[in-house]
Design a protein around this motif. Structure first.
Motif, PDB file in Angstrom:
ATOM      1  N   GLY A   1       0.914  -1.227   0.063  1.00  0.00           N
ATOM      2  CA  GLY A   1      -0.087   0.084   0.073  1.00  0.00           C
ATOM      3  C   GLY A   1       0.903   1.195  -0.056  1.00  0.00           C
ATOM      4  N   PHE A   2       1.980   0.936  -0.018  1.00  0.00           N
ATOM      5  CA  PHE A   2       3.153   2.366  -0.129  1.00  0.00           C
ATOM      6  C   PHE A   2       3.702   2.192  -1.407  1.00  0.00           C
ATOM      7  CE2 PHE A   2       2.288   1.965   4.334  1.00  0.00           C
ATOM      8  CZ  PHE A   2       1.743   3.252   4.673  1.00  0.00           C
ATOM      9  N   LEU A   3       4.327   3.460  -1.901  1.00  0.00           N
ATOM     10  CA  LEU A   3       5.392   3.644  -2.611  1.00  0.00           C
ATOM     11  C   LEU A   3       6.683   4.303  -2.306  1.00  0.00           C
ATOM     12  CD1 LEU A   3       5.462   3.614  -5.946  1.00  0.00           C
ATOM     13  CD2 LEU A   3       5.220   6.276  -5.882  1.00  0.00           C
ATOM     14  N   PHE A   4       7.570   3.367  -2.472  1.00  0.00           N
ATOM     15  CA  PHE A   4       8.834   3.899  -1.929  1.00  0.00           C
ATOM     16  C   PHE A   4       9.726   4.350  -3.211  1.00  0.00           C
ATOM     17  CE2 PHE A   4       7.241   0.677   0.897  1.00  0.00           C
ATOM     18  CZ  PHE A   4       7.661   1.229   2.025  1.00  0.00           C
ATOM     19  N   VAL A   5       9.921   5.628  -3.167  1.00  0.00           N
ATOM     20  CA  VAL A   5      10.535   6.240  -4.332  1.00  0.00           C
ATOM     21  C   VAL A   5      12.201   6.409  -3.957  1.00  0.00           C
ATOM     22  CG1 VAL A   5      10.729   8.287  -5.957  1.00  0.00           C
ATOM     23  CG2 VAL A   5       8.517   7.429  -4.852  1.00  0.00           C
ATOM     24  N   SER A   6      12.979   6.084  -4.936  1.00  0.00           N
ATOM     25  CA  SER A   6      14.399   6.313  -5.171  1.00  0.00           C
ATOM     26  C   SER A   6      14.902   7.826  -4.919  1.00  0.00           C
ATOM     27  CB  SER A   6      15.321   5.563  -6.127  1.00  0.00           C
ATOM     28  OG  SER A   6      15.148   4.201  -5.837  1.00  0.00           O
ATOM     29  N   GLY A   7      16.006   8.280  -4.275  1.00  0.00           N
ATOM     30  CA  GLY A   7      16.285   9.678  -4.451  1.00  0.00           C
ATOM     31  C   GLY A   7      16.115  10.226  -5.831  1.00  0.00           C
ATOM     32  N   GLN A   8      15.685  11.172  -6.027  1.00  0.00           N
ATOM     33  CA  GLN A   8      15.655  11.891  -7.139  1.00  0.00           C
ATOM     34  C   GLN A   8      16.465  13.135  -7.239  1.00  0.00           C
ATOM     35  OE1 GLN A   8      13.557  10.599  -9.891  1.00  0.00           O
ATOM     36  NE2 GLN A   8      14.002   9.082  -8.431  1.00  0.00           N
ATOM     37  N   VAL A   9      17.192  13.240  -8.417  1.00  0.00           N
ATOM     38  CA  VAL A   9      17.966  14.529  -8.590  1.00  0.00           C
ATOM     39  C   VAL A   9      17.645  15.266  -9.732  1.00  0.00           C
ATOM     40  CG1 VAL A   9      20.096  13.538  -7.311  1.00  0.00           C
ATOM     41  CG2 VAL A   9      19.704  13.114  -9.922  1.00  0.00           C
ATOM     42  N   GLY A  10      18.287  16.626  -9.846  1.00  0.00           N
ATOM     43  CA  GLY A  10      17.948  17.420 -10.954  1.00  0.00           C
ATOM     44  C   GLY A  10      18.610  17.030 -12.239  1.00  0.00           C
ATOM     45  N   SER A  11      18.422  15.962 -12.559  1.00  0.00           N
ATOM     46  CA  SER A  11      19.037  15.385 -13.748  1.00  0.00           C
ATOM     47  C   SER A  11      18.456  15.600 -15.149  1.00  0.00           C
ATOM     48  CB  SER A  11      19.480  13.835 -13.784  1.00  0.00           C
ATOM     49  OG  SER A  11      18.072  13.124 -13.846  1.00  0.00           O
ATOM     50  N   ARG A  12      19.190  15.836 -16.081  1.00  0.00           N
ATOM     51  CA  ARG A  12      18.460  16.232 -17.445  1.00  0.00           C
ATOM     52  C   ARG A  12      18.167  14.780 -18.087  1.00  0.00           C
ATOM     53  NH1 ARG A  12      23.291  20.417 -19.219  1.00  0.00           N
ATOM     54  NH2 ARG A  12      22.575  22.083 -18.112  1.00  0.00           N
ATOM     55  N   GLU A  13      17.820  14.845 -19.259  1.00  0.00           N
ATOM     56  CA  GLU A  13      17.198  13.735 -19.976  1.00  0.00           C
ATOM     57  C   GLU A  13      18.419  12.619 -19.988  1.00  0.00           C
ATOM     58  OE1 GLU A  13      14.233  12.571 -21.088  1.00  0.00           O
ATOM     59  OE2 GLU A  13      13.281  13.984 -19.774  1.00  0.00           O
ATOM     60  N   ASP A  14      19.665  13.149 -20.346  1.00  0.00           N
ATOM     61  CA  ASP A  14      20.894  12.183 -20.409  1.00  0.00           C
ATOM     62  C   ASP A  14      21.433  11.606 -18.910  1.00  0.00           C
ATOM     63  OD1 ASP A  14      22.087  14.392 -19.657  1.00  0.00           O
ATOM     64  OD2 ASP A  14      23.388  14.806 -21.386  1.00  0.00           O
TER      65      ASP A  14
ATOM     66  N   VAL B   1      11.136   9.976  -1.171  1.00  0.00           N
ATOM     67  CA  VAL B   1       9.786  10.203  -0.502  1.00  0.00           C
ATOM     68  C   VAL B   1       9.214   8.682  -0.461  1.00  0.00           C
ATOM     69  CG1 VAL B   1       9.361  12.438  -1.431  1.00  0.00           C
ATOM     70  CG2 VAL B   1       8.521  10.231  -2.489  1.00  0.00           C
ATOM     71  N   ILE B   2       8.388   8.584   0.647  1.00  0.00           N
ATOM     72  CA  ILE B   2       7.601   7.465   0.691  1.00  0.00           C
ATOM     73  C   ILE B   2       6.051   8.123   0.563  1.00  0.00           C
ATOM     74  CG2 ILE B   2       6.528   5.493   2.210  1.00  0.00           C
ATOM     75  CD1 ILE B   2       9.422   5.613   3.662  1.00  0.00           C
ATOM     76  N   ALA B   3       5.154   7.259  -0.285  1.00  0.00           N
ATOM     77  CA  ALA B   3       3.898   7.825  -0.616  1.00  0.00           C
ATOM     78  C   ALA B   3       3.058   6.631  -0.219  1.00  0.00           C
ATOM     79  CB  ALA B   3       3.727   8.365  -1.805  1.00  0.00           C
ATOM     80  N   LYS B   4       1.684   7.147   0.227  1.00  0.00           N
ATOM     81  CA  LYS B   4       0.733   6.107   0.495  1.00  0.00           C
ATOM     82  C   LYS B   4      -0.033   5.944  -0.895  1.00  0.00           C
ATOM     83  CE  LYS B   4      -2.346   3.840   3.040  1.00  0.00           C
ATOM     84  NZ  LYS B   4      -2.813   2.564   2.063  1.00  0.00           N
ATOM     85  N   LEU B   5      -0.356   4.742  -1.339  1.00  0.00           N
ATOM     86  CA  LEU B   5      -1.046   4.661  -2.571  1.00  0.00           C
ATOM     87  C   LEU B   5      -2.321   4.674  -2.687  1.00  0.00           C
ATOM     88  CD1 LEU B   5       1.343   1.443  -3.630  1.00  0.00           C
ATOM     89  CD2 LEU B   5       1.207   3.673  -5.007  1.00  0.00           C
ATOM     90  N   PRO B   6      -2.918   5.502  -3.463  1.00  0.00           N
ATOM     91  CA  PRO B   6      -4.229   5.504  -3.601  1.00  0.00           C
ATOM     92  C   PRO B   6      -4.863   4.097  -3.633  1.00  0.00           C
ATOM     93  CG  PRO B   6      -3.548   7.042  -5.088  1.00  0.00           C
ATOM     94  CD  PRO B   6      -2.396   6.298  -4.658  1.00  0.00           C
TER      95      PRO B   6
END
Length: 134
Positions: free
Chosen positions: A29-42, A124-129
């Motif tokens: 019931g949760f979404l565990f998201v890896s760290g996100q950085v300000g990366s461009r498409e490449d 982040v960790i999010a609660k899935l709808p």
């Protein structure tokens, strides 16, 4: 072990596969998201700090949307900043654009010395709808 239920944002699957990690995993019931950085498409860093933070949030939003979530579903946030004493104010100017209104998620901020050429990372960790809990 059960197979991981991986969530990929549109157009960036090759980047994650090249770097050998999953952008997000649905579990219990949760979404565990890896760290996100300000990366461009490449995958390269956006050089301007404010733009880099904004891009990190856009990359995060893409993953949340791919899982049927929004930032309103986020319950826990961890941010990592290189030299937070000099970067915090600039980075935190961007937060209200994405954070939403109170009550806000929990937050842990960590100062680090290295982020592979980036200055800001958010996970982040999010609660899935219920409809997206899979």
């Amino acid at each position: 072990m059960t197979k991981r239920d991986v969530v990929f944002p549109a157009g960036r699957q090759a980047l994650y596969e090249r770097n050998r990690y999953s952008p997000a995993i649905r579990s219990n019931g949760f979404l565990f998201v890896s760290g996100q950085v300000g990366s461009r498409e490449d995958g390269s860093p956006e050089p301007d700090l404010e733009a880099q933070v904004r891009l990190a949030f856009h990359n995060l939003t893409s993953i949340l949307e791919a899982a049927g979530c929004t930032f309103d579903d986020v319950v826990d946030v961890t941010v990592f900043m290189v030299d937070p004493e000099s970067t915090f104010e600039t980075a935190w100017k961007v937060v209200p654009e994405f954070w939403g209104s109170a009550p806000h998620p929990t937050l842990t901020a960590v100062g680090v010395t290295w982020l592979y050429g980036f200055d800001f990372e958010i996970k982040v960790i999010a609660k899935l709808p219920e409809s997206a809990a899979g």
